[in-house]
Design an enzyme around this catalytic site. Structure first.
Site, PDB file in Angstrom:
ATOM      1  N   LYS A   1       0.837  -1.214   0.000  1.00 55.29           N
ATOM      2  CA  LYS A   1       0.000   0.000   0.000  1.00 55.29           C
ATOM      3  C   LYS A   1       0.870   1.261   0.000  1.00 55.29           C
ATOM      4  O   LYS A   1       0.626   2.190  -0.771  1.00 55.29           O
ATOM      5  CB  LYS A   1      -0.910   0.041   1.242  1.00 55.29           C
TER       6      LYS A   1
ATOM      7  N   ARG B   1      -9.431   0.482   8.788  1.00 51.32           N
ATOM      8  CA  ARG B   1      -8.985  -0.880   9.092  1.00 51.32           C
ATOM      9  C   ARG B   1      -9.994  -1.642   9.949  1.00 51.32           C
ATOM     10  O   ARG B   1      -9.727  -2.791  10.302  1.00 51.32           O
ATOM     11  CB  ARG B   1      -7.675  -0.813   9.872  1.00 51.32           C
TER      12      ARG B   1
ATOM     13  N   ARG C   1      11.884  -6.437   5.135  1.00 45.80           N
ATOM     14  CA  ARG C   1      11.808  -4.997   4.841  1.00 45.80           C
ATOM     15  C   ARG C   1      12.824  -4.197   5.665  1.00 45.80           C
ATOM     16  O   ARG C   1      12.930  -4.335   6.873  1.00 45.80           O
ATOM     17  CB  ARG C   1      10.396  -4.493   5.131  1.00 45.80           C
TER      18      ARG C   1
ATOM     19  N   ARG D   1      11.654  -1.679  10.818  1.00 45.26           N
ATOM     20  CA  ARG D   1      10.547  -1.231  11.678  1.00 45.26           C
ATOM     21  C   ARG D   1      10.424  -2.163  12.881  1.00 45.26           C
ATOM     22  O   ARG D   1      10.558  -3.367  12.741  1.00 45.26           O
ATOM     23  CB  ARG D   1       9.249  -1.244  10.870  1.00 45.26           C
TER      24      ARG D   1
ATOM     25  N   ARG E   1      -0.254  -9.076  13.647  1.00 48.82           N
ATOM     26  CA  ARG E   1      -0.872  -8.099  12.728  1.00 48.82           C
ATOM     27  C   ARG E   1      -1.805  -8.809  11.745  1.00 48.82           C
ATOM     28  O   ARG E   1      -2.869  -8.288  11.398  1.00 48.82           O
ATOM     29  CB  ARG E   1       0.223  -7.317  11.976  1.00 48.82           C
TER      30      ARG E   1
HETATM   31  P1  AMP Z   1       1.110   0.364   8.999  1.00 51.94           P
HETATM   32  O1  AMP Z   1       2.269   1.266   8.873  1.00 51.94           O
HETATM   33  O2  AMP Z   1      -0.050   0.745   8.132  1.00 51.94           O
HETATM   34  O3  AMP Z   1       1.479  -1.101   8.852  1.00 51.94           O
HETATM   35  O4  AMP Z   1       0.561   0.519  10.505  1.00 51.94           O
HETATM   36  C1  AMP Z   1       1.403   0.211  11.602  1.00 51.94           C
HETATM   37  C2  AMP Z   1       0.579   0.120  12.876  1.00 51.94           C
HETATM   38  O5  AMP Z   1      -0.076   1.368  13.129  1.00 51.94           O
HETATM   39  C3  AMP Z   1      -0.552  -0.905  12.873  1.00 51.94           C
HETATM   40  O6  AMP Z   1      -0.105  -2.216  13.161  1.00 51.94           O
HETATM   41  C4  AMP Z   1      -1.460  -0.339  13.965  1.00 51.94           C
HETATM   42  O7  AMP Z   1      -0.915  -0.584  15.246  1.00 51.94           O
HETATM   43  C5  AMP Z   1      -1.350   1.166  13.705  1.00 51.94           C
HETATM   44  N1  AMP Z   1      -2.370   1.621  12.743  1.00 51.94           N
HETATM   45  C6  AMP Z   1      -2.145   2.171  11.512  1.00 51.94           C
HETATM   46  N2  AMP Z   1      -3.298   2.464  10.898  1.00 51.94           N
HETATM   47  C7  AMP Z   1      -4.283   2.087  11.739  1.00 51.94           C
HETATM   48  C8  AMP Z   1      -5.695   2.113  11.671  1.00 51.94           C
HETATM   49  N3  AMP Z   1      -6.331   2.591  10.589  1.00 51.94           N
HETATM   50  N4  AMP Z   1      -6.397   1.639  12.741  1.00 51.94           N
HETATM   51  C9  AMP Z   1      -5.775   1.170  13.827  1.00 51.94           C
HETATM   52  N5  AMP Z   1      -4.455   1.096  13.966  1.00 51.94           N
HETATM   53  C10 AMP Z   1      -3.698   1.548  12.926  1.00 51.94           C
END
Ligand code: AMP
Length: 238
Positions: free
Chosen positions: A31, A106, A146, A179, A190
């Site tokens: 994404k 999400r 990554r 990360r 996740r």
């Molecule tokens: P990402 O970078 O999109 O993989 O997001 C990393 C982490 O941020 C996720 O595992 C959640 O802990 C938090 N997070 C990001 N976007 C959301 C969302 N829309 N709702 C809830 N938690 C989120």
């Protein structure tokens, strides 16, 4: 890019107005990578809730302190915190021609917020959703491999797309970082969160229409072309 014939018969390129786009997909589906490609192509901002949370953590804000432990465990941040943060971000003036929501919504509660707040109003295009599909094993390799450059943001993968010199950015020469939530253990958590809470969001938008699905296992360029084509079709500009 779609073409029209003008009154003089000349072929003109009709510029796509992308409007709000939801990029859906599991962790590691690409994404963020695709959002950056679309941002460069269309000149509209990428709004990544994960990036916004990480910026808050790095900046030492109160929000950052609240979400750090939840993110480290691979769980989802509360809907209220996420929705408020997105609402705040959407007040900025750079979203006129559209924007890409990357990693949001999400949960079904977040989707209901999107449907309520971003519903089509005068002069506002309705949201379109594109789901990027990738198999579990590929996601696992992408996430655990990554690494990224903190200076220029380039993303590498130690298995699939390694840097020329192990551990260092090709462009900046600076050390690459991983990360904190990109370990196998947190990835599994996740994915459980994704299956329980986010997969229903994909079905929600599939049922609503204005929805497309692309194969995320193709190359970055091929996936971008598929997303562009899907958005053009959903906007009726193909
Ligand atoms: P990402 O970078 O999109 O993989 O997001 C990393 C982490 O941020 C996720 O595992 C959640 O802990 C938090 N997070 C990001 N976007 C959301 C969302 N829309 N709702 C809830 N938690 C989120």
């Amino acid at each position: 890019m779609p073409e029209t014939i003008s009154q003089t018969g000349a072929r003109e390129e009709r510029k796509l107005v992308p409007g709000p786009i939801l990029l859906l997909g599991a962790p590691g589906s690409g994404k963020g990578t695709q959002a950056k490609e679309l941002m460069a192509l269309w000149g509209i901002p990428q709004i990544s809730t994960g990036d916004l949370f990480r910026a808050n953590i790095e900046g030492g804000t109160e929000l950052g302190r609240k979400v750090q432990a939840v993110m480290d465990r691979g769980e989802l941040v509360s809907d209220e915190l996420v929705n408020d943060m997105v609402e705040d971000r959407l007040k900025r003036p750079d979203i006129g021609a559209g924007y890409i929501l990357d990693g949001f919504p999400r949960t079904l509660v977040q989707a209901a917020w999107v449907d309520g707040h971003l519903a089509s109003g005068t002069g506002t295009l309705p949201v379109v959703a594109v789901n990027i599909k990738v198999s579990y094993n590929q996601l696992l390799r992408r996430i655990t491999g990554r690494r990224s450059c903190t200076v220029c943001g380039t993303i590498y993968n130690i298995y699939l797309q390694p840097p020329k010199v192990d551990g260092f950015c090709d462009l900046e020469g600076t050390p690459l970082v991983r990360r904190r939530d990109d370990t196998e253990e947190v990835f599994e958590k996740r994915m459980r969160e994704y299956d329980a809470l986010t997969a229903p969001v994909v079905e929600h938008y599939r049922a609503q229409g204005r929805f497309a699905e692309v194969d995320g296992e193709e190359t970055v360029e091929v996936v971008t072309a598929a997303v562009v084509q899907a958005v053009a079709r959903l906007r009726g500009q193909e």
